[in-house]
Write a protein that holds these residues in place. Structure first.
Motif, PDB file in Angstrom:
ATOM      1  N   ALA A  80       4.981  -7.237   8.571  1.00  0.00           N
ATOM      2  CA  ALA A  80       4.431  -5.987   8.058  1.00  0.00           C
ATOM      3  C   ALA A  80       5.469  -4.891   8.270  1.00  0.00           C
ATOM      4  O   ALA A  80       5.939  -4.674   9.384  1.00  0.00           O
ATOM      5  N   ILE A  81       5.818  -4.203   7.186  1.00  0.00           N
ATOM      6  CA  ILE A  81       6.847  -3.170   7.217  1.00  0.00           C
ATOM      7  C   ILE A  81       6.202  -1.840   6.839  1.00  0.00           C
ATOM      8  O   ILE A  81       5.606  -1.722   5.776  1.00  0.00           O
ATOM      9  N   LEU A  98       4.453  -2.484   3.311  1.00  0.00           N
ATOM     10  CA  LEU A  98       4.744  -3.724   2.608  1.00  0.00           C
ATOM     11  C   LEU A  98       4.476  -4.905   3.529  1.00  0.00           C
ATOM     12  O   LEU A  98       4.787  -4.862   4.724  1.00  0.00           O
ATOM     13  N   THR A  99       3.893  -5.955   2.971  1.00  0.00           N
ATOM     14  CA  THR A  99       3.724  -7.217   3.688  1.00  0.00           C
ATOM     15  C   THR A  99       4.584  -8.264   3.007  1.00  0.00           C
ATOM     16  O   THR A  99       4.445  -8.515   1.803  1.00  0.00           O
ATOM     17  N   VAL A 100       5.500  -8.845   3.774  1.00  0.00           N
ATOM     18  CA  VAL A 100       6.453  -9.816   3.253  1.00  0.00           C
ATOM     19  C   VAL A 100       6.180 -11.155   3.925  1.00  0.00           C
ATOM     20  O   VAL A 100       5.930 -11.215   5.135  1.00  0.00           O
ATOM     21  N   ALA A 101       6.214 -12.228   3.133  1.00  0.00           N
ATOM     22  CA  ALA A 101       5.928 -13.564   3.670  1.00  0.00           C
ATOM     23  C   ALA A 101       6.960 -14.566   3.181  1.00  0.00           C
ATOM     24  O   ALA A 101       7.498 -14.428   2.070  1.00  0.00           O
ATOM     25  N   ASP A 102       7.224 -15.553   4.014  1.00  0.00           N
ATOM     26  CA  ASP A 102       8.141 -16.643   3.660  1.00  0.00           C
ATOM     27  C   ASP A 102       7.424 -17.966   3.872  1.00  0.00           C
ATOM     28  O   ASP A 102       6.810 -18.181   4.921  1.00  0.00           O
ATOM     29  N   ARG A 151       0.867  -1.178   0.000  1.00  0.00           N
ATOM     30  CA  ARG A 151       0.000   0.000   0.000  1.00  0.00           C
ATOM     31  C   ARG A 151       0.906   1.231   0.000  1.00  0.00           C
ATOM     32  O   ARG A 151       1.828   1.331   0.809  1.00  0.00           O
ATOM     33  N   ILE A 152       0.632   2.144  -0.914  1.00  0.00           N
ATOM     34  CA  ILE A 152       1.399   3.384  -1.022  1.00  0.00           C
ATOM     35  C   ILE A 152       0.465   4.540  -0.690  1.00  0.00           C
ATOM     36  O   ILE A 152      -0.525   4.766  -1.382  1.00  0.00           O
ATOM     37  N   GLY A 153       0.765   5.235   0.395  1.00  0.00           N
ATOM     38  CA  GLY A 153      -0.109   6.328   0.814  1.00  0.00           C
ATOM     39  C   GLY A 153      -1.524   5.871   1.100  1.00  0.00           C
ATOM     40  O   GLY A 153      -2.488   6.606   0.859  1.00  0.00           O
ATOM     41  N   GLY A 154      -1.671   4.633   1.611  1.00  0.00           N
ATOM     42  CA  GLY A 154      -2.983   4.099   1.945  1.00  0.00           C
ATOM     43  C   GLY A 154      -3.726   3.465   0.786  1.00  0.00           C
ATOM     44  O   GLY A 154      -4.830   2.946   0.970  1.00  0.00           O
TER      45      GLY A 154
END
Length: 367
Positions: free
Chosen positions: A176-177, A134-138, A108-111
């Motif tokens: 979540a970043i 950013l949501t990152v998953a492994d 999501r950029i600026g919501g």
């Protein structure tokens, strides 16, 4: 032994993931570089369980390690020439083999939700986003969130007043970043986010978000002029076939709506005058090129872009300006095509006559 060397570095990493009561993940791994089989002895080593190694070109294999009187010894196998990973104990939470980096799952950029292209997000010209989420998953191993790093144009984002917030999931395999860039000047930016997993190889995702807070079209009023009399940020060119005609391209000082204007003057013969500027555009979006024009010539604009594959370049022309002694507004739609790169806008006059341009803007059309 001549020609034989050993370079060994111990990486003892304590990985803390936010799982329940801050349960800790601990890994002790070695990176060993050798050009021949060697024997490695570690004093005061802890008890090992399922020791393994991974040669430079291969999969994880059991390692024959022996403990005696508190010391641990093993012989580096013959296939472990070059950089080899050694894992003394494989904890229950560690999944091997694992050669895949974490993946960018959502952004999501600026919501506003955006769809990444692999690990890259191109936003084009936007207002400085208050947050990049950013949501990152492994799929296999926890994410090593203590080693996440964020850079803005190649420098730690904290150096420019930005902040990074991390929120790991209970499983440890999702993170979540939130990147808070802070106040940004008008410029082009690339935010680079490095996210390693907790495997011995430290498989790392590098996600990038590029955007520009500067105007899409620079010096649209032609007020900035270089020492040679040409408008800054614009390139100038012309052609006329085998018998080129006479022409003049200049910045007409004091002849604009307020200040300067661009003047494309066809004097005689066949001539094609162009003044161009590269622009940041997002394929599939619609843009409005607006401004004012006057003169007895016929002016127009072109959007040209190179192809990224084996197809044709984009080459689109706009409508024409009407002959007028007074400034007349215009607004032309431009649609950058997918699969293209290096978008450039050209202002043109391809005939005898004079066309003036002033106060140009390029804006993304609201969807």
């Amino acid at each position: 032994m001549p020609g034989r060397y050993l370079l060994m570095s111990l990486v003892a990493v304590l990985i803390c993931c936010g799982i329940h009561a801050q349960e800790e993940y601990a890994l002790e791994a070695f990176r060993i570089t050798a050009n021949a089989p060697v024997t490695v002895t570690l004093s005061h080593a802890a008890q090992t369980q399922k020791p393994m190694y991974r040669p430079p070109a291969g999969d994880w294999k059991p390692l024959d390690a022996r403990q005696q009187e508190g010391a641990l010894s093993f012989v580096l196998p013959a296939d472990a020439v070059g950089e080899t990973l050694v894992l003394l104990t494989q904890p229950d939470w560690l999944t091997l083999p694992d050669g895949d980096a974490p993946q960018l799952a959502a952004a999501r950029i600026g919501g506003v939700a955006v769809t990444p292209e692999g690990s890259s997000i191109t936003c084009g010209a936007v207002a400085a986003p208050p947050a990049i989420e950013l949501t990152v998953a492994d799929a296999q191993n926890p994410i090593l969130h203590s080693r996440v790093s964020v850079q803005l144009n190649g420098m730690p984002i904290e150096d420019s007043g930005g902040r990074v917030l991390l929120q790991p999931a209970d499983t440890g395999r999702s993170l979540a970043i939130s990147v808070l860039p802070g106040e940004l000047l008008e410029d082009r930016y690339i935010v680079s986010v490095s996210v390693p997993d907790a495997s011995p190889a430290r498989n790392t995702l590098v996600a990038t978000v590029s955007f520009s807070t500067a105007p899409l079209l620079r010096n649209g009023g032609f007020e900035a002029v270089s020492a040679d009399g040409k408008p800054e940020n614009w390139s100038v060119g012309s052609w006329g076939g085998s018998e080129p005609g006479a022409y003049k391209m200049s910045v007409a000082e004091g002849q604009g709506r307020s200040g300067n204007a661009l003047c494309l003057q066809g004097i005689s013969g066949r001539i094609n005058m162009v003044v161009g500027q590269p622009v940041d555009m997002v394929a599939g979006s619609t843009y409005i090129l607006s401004g004012y024009a006057k003169g007895d010539g016929v002016g127009y604009a072109s959007l040209i872009a190179a192809d990224t594959g084996d197809g044709k370049q984009q080459y689109d022309n706009t409508g024409r300006t009407a002959a007028s002694a007074d400034w007349q507004p215009f607004a032309w739609e431009l649609k950058p095509q997918p699969g293209k790169k290096d978008y450039t806008i050209y202002l043109r006059n391809a005939s005898v006559g004079t066309v003036y341009f002033d106060d140009l803007r390029l804006d993304m059309k609201p969807q």
